[in-house]
Write a protein that holds these residues in place. Structure first.
Motif, short mmCIF file in Angstrom:
data_model
loop_
_atom_site.label_atom_id
_atom_site.label_comp_id
_atom_site.label_asym_id
_atom_site.label_seq_id
_atom_site.Cartn_x
_atom_site.Cartn_y
_atom_site.Cartn_z
N VAL A 102 0.86 -1.19 0.00
CA VAL A 102 0.00 0.00 0.00
C VAL A 102 0.89 1.24 0.00
CG1 VAL A 102 -0.27 -0.06 2.52
CG2 VAL A 102 -1.95 1.15 1.14
N TRP A 103 0.46 2.24 -0.75
CA TRP A 103 1.17 3.51 -0.81
C TRP A 103 0.19 4.59 -1.23
CZ3 TRP A 103 1.53 -0.34 -4.34
CH2 TRP A 103 1.27 -0.05 -5.67
N ILE A 104 0.63 5.83 -1.17
CA ILE A 104 -0.19 6.97 -1.58
C ILE A 104 0.14 7.26 -3.04
CG2 ILE A 104 -0.61 9.43 -1.18
CD1 ILE A 104 0.30 8.79 1.79
N SER A 105 -0.89 7.39 -3.86
CA SER A 105 -0.64 7.64 -5.28
C SER A 105 -1.12 9.02 -5.74
CB SER A 105 -1.26 6.55 -6.15
OG SER A 105 -2.61 6.37 -5.83
N GLY A 136 -5.74 18.80 -2.39
CA GLY A 136 -5.97 19.76 -1.32
C GLY A 136 -6.61 19.16 -0.08
N ALA A 137 -7.66 18.35 -0.28
CA ALA A 137 -8.39 17.79 0.86
C ALA A 137 -8.59 16.29 0.74
CB ALA A 137 -9.74 18.49 0.98
N SER A 138 -7.82 15.64 -0.13
CA SER A 138 -7.99 14.19 -0.28
C SER A 138 -6.68 13.50 -0.61
CB SER A 138 -9.02 13.87 -1.38
OG SER A 138 -8.52 14.23 -2.65
N LEU A 139 -6.68 12.19 -0.39
CA LEU A 139 -5.55 11.32 -0.70
C LEU A 139 -6.08 10.13 -1.48
CD1 LEU A 139 -4.13 11.05 2.91
CD2 LEU A 139 -2.98 12.20 1.04
N THR A 140 -5.28 9.62 -2.39
CA THR A 140 -5.61 8.36 -3.05
C THR A 140 -4.54 7.36 -2.67
OG1 THR A 140 -6.70 9.48 -4.88
CG2 THR A 140 -6.03 7.20 -5.25
N LEU A 141 -4.98 6.19 -2.21
CA LEU A 141 -4.08 5.11 -1.84
C LEU A 141 -4.14 4.05 -2.92
CD1 LEU A 141 -5.04 4.67 1.92
CD2 LEU A 141 -3.39 6.23 0.91
N GLU A 174 -7.47 1.07 -5.76
CA GLU A 174 -7.23 2.40 -5.22
C GLU A 174 -8.43 2.82 -4.38
OE1 GLU A 174 -4.29 4.62 -8.37
OE2 GLU A 174 -6.40 5.14 -8.45
N THR A 175 -8.14 3.61 -3.36
CA THR A 175 -9.17 4.20 -2.51
C THR A 175 -8.86 5.68 -2.39
OG1 THR A 175 -9.40 2.18 -1.20
CG2 THR A 175 -10.22 4.22 -0.20
N THR A 176 -9.85 6.52 -2.65
CA THR A 176 -9.71 7.95 -2.41
C THR A 176 -10.43 8.27 -1.11
OG1 THR A 176 -9.60 8.41 -4.78
CG2 THR A 176 -10.12 10.27 -3.33
N LEU A 177 -9.73 9.01 -0.24
CA LEU A 177 -10.26 9.39 1.07
C LEU A 177 -10.19 10.91 1.21
CD1 LEU A 177 -7.99 6.78 2.31
CD2 LEU A 177 -10.20 6.79 3.39
N GLU A 233 3.77 16.41 4.24
CA GLU A 233 5.15 15.95 4.39
C GLU A 233 5.19 14.45 4.71
OE1 GLU A 233 8.91 16.71 7.37
OE2 GLU A 233 7.54 18.37 7.00
N MET A 234 4.29 14.00 5.59
CA MET A 234 4.23 12.59 5.93
C MET A 234 3.85 11.75 4.70
SD MET A 234 2.05 10.83 9.06
CE MET A 234 2.28 12.27 10.06
N ALA A 235 2.92 12.26 3.92
CA ALA A 235 2.46 11.54 2.72
C ALA A 235 3.55 11.50 1.65
CB ALA A 235 1.20 12.21 2.17
N ALA A 236 4.35 12.53 1.54
CA ALA A 236 5.34 12.62 0.47
C ALA A 236 6.31 11.45 0.47
CB ALA A 236 6.11 13.93 0.57
N ALA A 237 6.69 10.96 1.64
CA ALA A 237 7.66 9.86 1.73
C ALA A 237 7.06 8.54 1.27
CB ALA A 237 8.15 9.73 3.17
N HIS A 238 5.74 8.48 1.13
CA HIS A 238 5.07 7.23 0.74
C HIS A 238 4.24 7.40 -0.52
CE1 HIS A 238 6.51 5.35 4.34
NE2 HIS A 238 6.21 6.46 4.97
N THR A 239 4.65 8.34 -1.37
CA THR A 239 3.91 8.62 -2.60
C THR A 239 4.63 8.01 -3.79
OG1 THR A 239 3.02 10.65 -1.66
CG2 THR A 239 2.97 10.45 -4.05
N GLY A 240 3.85 7.30 -4.60
CA GLY A 240 4.36 6.67 -5.82
C GLY A 240 3.28 6.70 -6.89
N ALA A 241 3.51 5.98 -7.95
CA ALA A 241 2.61 5.96 -9.11
C ALA A 241 1.33 5.19 -8.80
CB ALA A 241 3.31 5.34 -10.30
#
Length: 156
Positions: free
Chosen positions: A93-96, A100-105, A122-125, A144-152
């Motif tokens: 699992v990673w952030i893709s 502004g107000a959401s993340l996609t995993l 994928e899940t968008t939250l 910043e926390m998300a950036a270290a775990h962001t990929g394609a």
């Protein structure tokens, strides 16, 4: 399983009751497994459950009181059967995407014996203020926390 540094590796148990009449894990249970991987990787939503082991990346457990992490969308592609086994499935699992107000995993569920990728998802939250229902923008610390775990994206 991936060797990328942004990927968090999880083990998610398969239950006997997760199996359908065809002998593989039912599609509804796959979505439950995605939730388990998400909570294992990034923590339970703040203020829920009792104390336990801290996740390596407390992205969801370190939100302000009253903040909800709500699922906006799931996208699931079944690429091979995930046969029931009495050992946990391997999930990457990673952030893709970070908006502004959401993340996609992104996730890949692997058969724990063969290593074959069985599911890509994928899940968008979105973070929402529980009292007002208003979207909450991600804070600089969350970004910043998300950036270290962001990929394609798995669907790129």
């Amino acid at each position: 399983m991936s060797s990328n540094p942004h990927v968090i590796h999880c083990s998610v148990g398969m239950r006997w009751g997760d199996m359908d009449a065809y002998g593989h894990i039912n599609n509804v249970e796959i979505v439950r497994m995605l939730e388990e991987a998400r909570v294992h990787a990034f923590g339970p939503p703040g203020g829920t459950g009792g104390p336990g082991q801290q996740p390596g990346v407390p992205l969801f457990s370190d939100v302000p009181p009253g903040t909800q992490s709500l699922v906006v969308e799931h996208r699931v592609r079944y690429v091979a059967e995930l046969t029931y086994r009495n050992v946990p499935a391997d999930v990457d699992v990673w952030i893709s995407a970070v908006k502004g107000a959401s993340l996609t995993l992104s996730y890949v569920i692997h058969d724990p014996v063969t290593g074959q990728a069985c599911v890509r998802a994928e899940t968008t939250l979105a973070f929402v203020d529980g009292a007002t229902g208003m979207l909450q923008r991600l804070t600089p610390a969350q970004r910043e926390m998300a950036a270290a775990h962001t990929g394609a994206s798995v669907f790129a």
